[in-house]
Scaffold this motif. Structure first.
Motif, PDB file in Angstrom:
ATOM      1  N   ASN A 253       1.057  -1.152  -0.041  1.00  0.00           N
ATOM      2  CA  ASN A 253       0.050   0.101   0.008  1.00  0.00           C
ATOM      3  C   ASN A 253       0.835   1.321   0.218  1.00  0.00           C
ATOM      4  O   ASN A 253       0.683   2.176  -0.813  1.00  0.00           O
ATOM      5  N   TYR A 257       0.361   3.539  -3.057  1.00  0.00           N
ATOM      6  CA  TYR A 257      -0.426   4.994  -2.805  1.00  0.00           C
ATOM      7  C   TYR A 257       0.555   6.136  -2.516  1.00  0.00           C
ATOM      8  O   TYR A 257       0.126   7.113  -1.818  1.00  0.00           O
ATOM      9  N   ARG A 300     -12.177   0.151   0.634  1.00  0.00           N
ATOM     10  CA  ARG A 300     -11.004   1.239  -0.325  1.00  0.00           C
ATOM     11  C   ARG A 300     -11.416   2.678  -0.269  1.00  0.00           C
ATOM     12  O   ARG A 300     -12.543   2.964  -0.361  1.00  0.00           O
ATOM     13  N   GLY A 301     -10.378   3.579  -0.009  1.00  0.00           N
ATOM     14  CA  GLY A 301     -10.758   4.644   0.340  1.00  0.00           C
ATOM     15  C   GLY A 301     -11.307   5.391  -1.000  1.00  0.00           C
ATOM     16  O   GLY A 301     -10.719   4.782  -1.938  1.00  0.00           O
ATOM     17  N   THR A 312      -8.018  -5.074  -3.777  1.00  0.00           N
ATOM     18  CA  THR A 312      -8.951  -5.809  -3.402  1.00  0.00           C
ATOM     19  C   THR A 312      -9.790  -5.140  -2.185  1.00  0.00           C
ATOM     20  O   THR A 312     -10.951  -5.784  -1.774  1.00  0.00           O
ATOM     21  N   LEU A 316      -5.608  -5.171   4.460  1.00  0.00           N
ATOM     22  CA  LEU A 316      -5.279  -4.757   5.670  1.00  0.00           C
ATOM     23  C   LEU A 316      -6.247  -5.542   6.749  1.00  0.00           C
ATOM     24  O   LEU A 316      -5.605  -5.974   7.957  1.00  0.00           O
TER      25      LEU A 316
HETATM   26  P1  ADP Z   1      -6.379  -2.431  -1.205  1.00  0.00           P
HETATM   27  O1  ADP Z   1      -6.182  -3.688  -2.068  1.00  0.00           O
HETATM   28  O2  ADP Z   1      -7.290  -1.430  -1.775  1.00  0.00           O
HETATM   29  O3  ADP Z   1      -5.016  -1.679  -1.002  1.00  0.00           O
HETATM   30  P2  ADP Z   1      -6.148  -2.778   1.726  1.00  0.00           P
HETATM   31  O4  ADP Z   1      -7.115  -3.469   2.619  1.00  0.00           O
HETATM   32  O5  ADP Z   1      -4.841  -3.036   1.708  1.00  0.00           O
HETATM   33  O6  ADP Z   1      -6.987  -2.795   0.298  1.00  0.00           O
HETATM   34  O7  ADP Z   1      -6.244  -1.222   2.061  1.00  0.00           O
HETATM   35  C1  ADP Z   1      -7.684  -0.900   2.097  1.00  0.00           C
HETATM   36  C2  ADP Z   1      -7.547   0.953   1.937  1.00  0.00           C
HETATM   37  O8  ADP Z   1      -6.841   1.505   2.874  1.00  0.00           O
HETATM   38  C3  ADP Z   1      -6.865   1.367   0.739  1.00  0.00           C
HETATM   39  O9  ADP Z   1      -7.611   0.984  -0.555  1.00  0.00           O
HETATM   40  C4  ADP Z   1      -6.557   2.665   0.777  1.00  0.00           C
HETATM   41  O10 ADP Z   1      -7.675   3.460   0.667  1.00  0.00           O
HETATM   42  C5  ADP Z   1      -6.233   2.705   2.290  1.00  0.00           C
HETATM   43  N1  ADP Z   1      -4.857   2.755   2.671  1.00  0.00           N
HETATM   44  C6  ADP Z   1      -3.972   1.552   3.013  1.00  0.00           C
HETATM   45  N2  ADP Z   1      -2.837   2.015   3.240  1.00  0.00           N
HETATM   46  C7  ADP Z   1      -2.654   3.004   2.721  1.00  0.00           C
HETATM   47  C8  ADP Z   1      -1.419   3.926   2.545  1.00  0.00           C
HETATM   48  N3  ADP Z   1      -0.180   3.478   2.708  1.00  0.00           N
HETATM   49  N4  ADP Z   1      -1.843   5.286   1.937  1.00  0.00           N
HETATM   50  C9  ADP Z   1      -3.167   5.649   1.628  1.00  0.00           C
HETATM   51  N5  ADP Z   1      -4.259   4.796   1.642  1.00  0.00           N
HETATM   52  C10 ADP Z   1      -4.087   3.662   2.281  1.00  0.00           C
END
Ligand code: ADP
Length: 361
Positions: A253, A257, A300-301, A312, A316
């Motif tokens: 991530n 990101y 997902r943000g 996906t 997290l």
């Molecule tokens: P994804 O497959 O969407 O990365 P995660 O479960 O790993 O799914 O993360 C969920 C959401 O948390 C991400 O879609 C993002 O919106 C946010 N997120 C997690 N880590 C970060 C990061 N380091 N910077 C910005 N947003 C993050």
């Protein structure tokens, strides 16, 4: 009996007889004074056979063993703890103390049948596992075929053909990632997660994860630093394969990101009883109004979904479960547009009962 007399109606039935939940009532000496019909059915025992027995004496009846080992001789307080009485009977146990002048005069043990919910959940999880396994074979075959084509095994490709095939390869990789994530989630929800525990070093584990991202970070011109404590880092009991998944999900991530030219730092800090890892980035951040959902499945943000269709939303959730299964804690701080830091701790001790319990559901 105190409980029955007060609540009996004209037919000699007490309120407890009508309850859909099982009810056991113990007196101040932890001897059983009431067993309602539902509890009789759960434990396959008649009230007369057990009235007046202490909780420890109940342990001699095979059907009561799980309950007695949960509550102990002193009937400890529990809230919605699950026990399995037999193959298709799972009960959720809650105790309620009846107090008078600061002393416990009665203890009610309420038994709620959750077998149906559990069996439905189990059937759903098994279905996901089965479907995901079935999908693995065709997606691997597609990957292999695309790689053959992209490798020029069947002739040179023009740039247009290459572009299309690369797109297909990327989408297929995304499907493979989703399938693997679903299998991980199914394992978590079945309550079986950690397997091979061994004494390992967290520093080496992180280094091996980061290595896989070297090229991607170079491409994005990310300034990366790994700051390790000067203290000696003890080895800890880890399921290395699972812990690598957790670290990869967090680190992936950060790389994904953080825009080109950003910075990612990893810190390992030795605390008295734990090792703390911080993964800090100067990326897109998580909008404040969505931060409470970060560890939930498929989150997902909104700032991310606009620019990235690959994730996906399971990474997290999986990472949190893995870290908690190691008796660790995970949390984060984030500011949209500024960056995010994920923190996690792992306890330093030789052994631990590292299996998931119901607290992870
Ligand atoms: P994804 O497959 O969407 O990365 P995660 O479960 O790993 O799914 O993360 C969920 C959401 O948390 C991400 O879609 C993002 O919106 C946010 N997120 C997690 N880590 C970060 C990061 N380091 N910077 C910005 N947003 C993050």
């Amino acid at each position: 009996m105190f409980w029955q007399n007060k609540n009996q109606n004209e037919n000699g039935l007490s309120l407890a007889d009508y309850l859909a939940d099982g009810l056991l009532v113990f007196d101040s000496k932890n001897k059983i004074v009431l067993v309602n019909p539902q509890a009789e059915a759960f434990f396959e025992v008649e009230e007369e056979k057990i009235l007046g027995k202490s909780i420890l004496e109940l342990g001699r009846f095979p059907n009561f063993r799980e309950l007695v080992s949960l509550l102990g001789g002193g009937i400890r307080e529990v809230f919605r703890k699950e026990i399995q009485i037999r193959e298709n009977l799972i009960l959720e146990v809650t105790t309620v103390s009846v107090m008078r002048n600061h002393t416990r005069v009665k203890t009610l043990v309420i038994l709620h049948d959750v077998s149906r919910e559990k069996l439905t959940q189990k059937a759903k999880t098994e279905f996901v596992t089965l479907a995901a396994h079935q999908l693995r074979t065709p997606t691997s075959a597609v990957k292999w075929s695309l790689e053959m084509l992209l490798g020029g095994d069947l002739g040179e490709l023009n740039s247009e053909q290459r572009k299309v095939l690369e797109k297909a390869h990327k989408s297929n990789d995304r499907a493979i990632k989703l399938i693997n994530d679903l299998l991980n989630v199914a394992e978590i929800e079945e309550g079986r997660y950690l397997s091979a525990l061994s004494l390992s070093g967290i520093e080496g584990l992180i280094t091996s994860v980061v290595k896989d991202y070297k090229e991607k970070m170079e491409r994005k011109k990310i300034n990366f630093e790994f700051i390790k404590t000067k203290d000696h880092l003890p080895q800890i009991m880890l399921d290395e394969e699972k812990m690598k998944i957790a670290v990869r999900n967090i680190f992936d991530n950060a790389v994904r990101y953080t825009p080109t030219g950003g910075k990612i730092s990893i810190f390992i800090i030795k605390r008295e009883k734990e090792i703390e890892v911080q993964i800090k980035d100067t990326g897109l951040g998580i909008p404040e109004d969505q931060q409470d959902k970060v560890f939930t499945k498929f989150f997902r943000g909104s700032n991310i979904t606009k620019i990235d269709t690959e994730g996906t939303g399971l990474g997290l959730y999986i990472a949190k479960n893995i870290i908690e299964a190691h008796d660790g804690i995970i949390w984060f701080e984030s500011k949209e547009g500024k960056g995010t830091t994920f923190y996690f701790t792992l306890p330093v001790r030789k052994r631990f009962g590292g299996y998931l319990t119901e607290k992870f559901y």
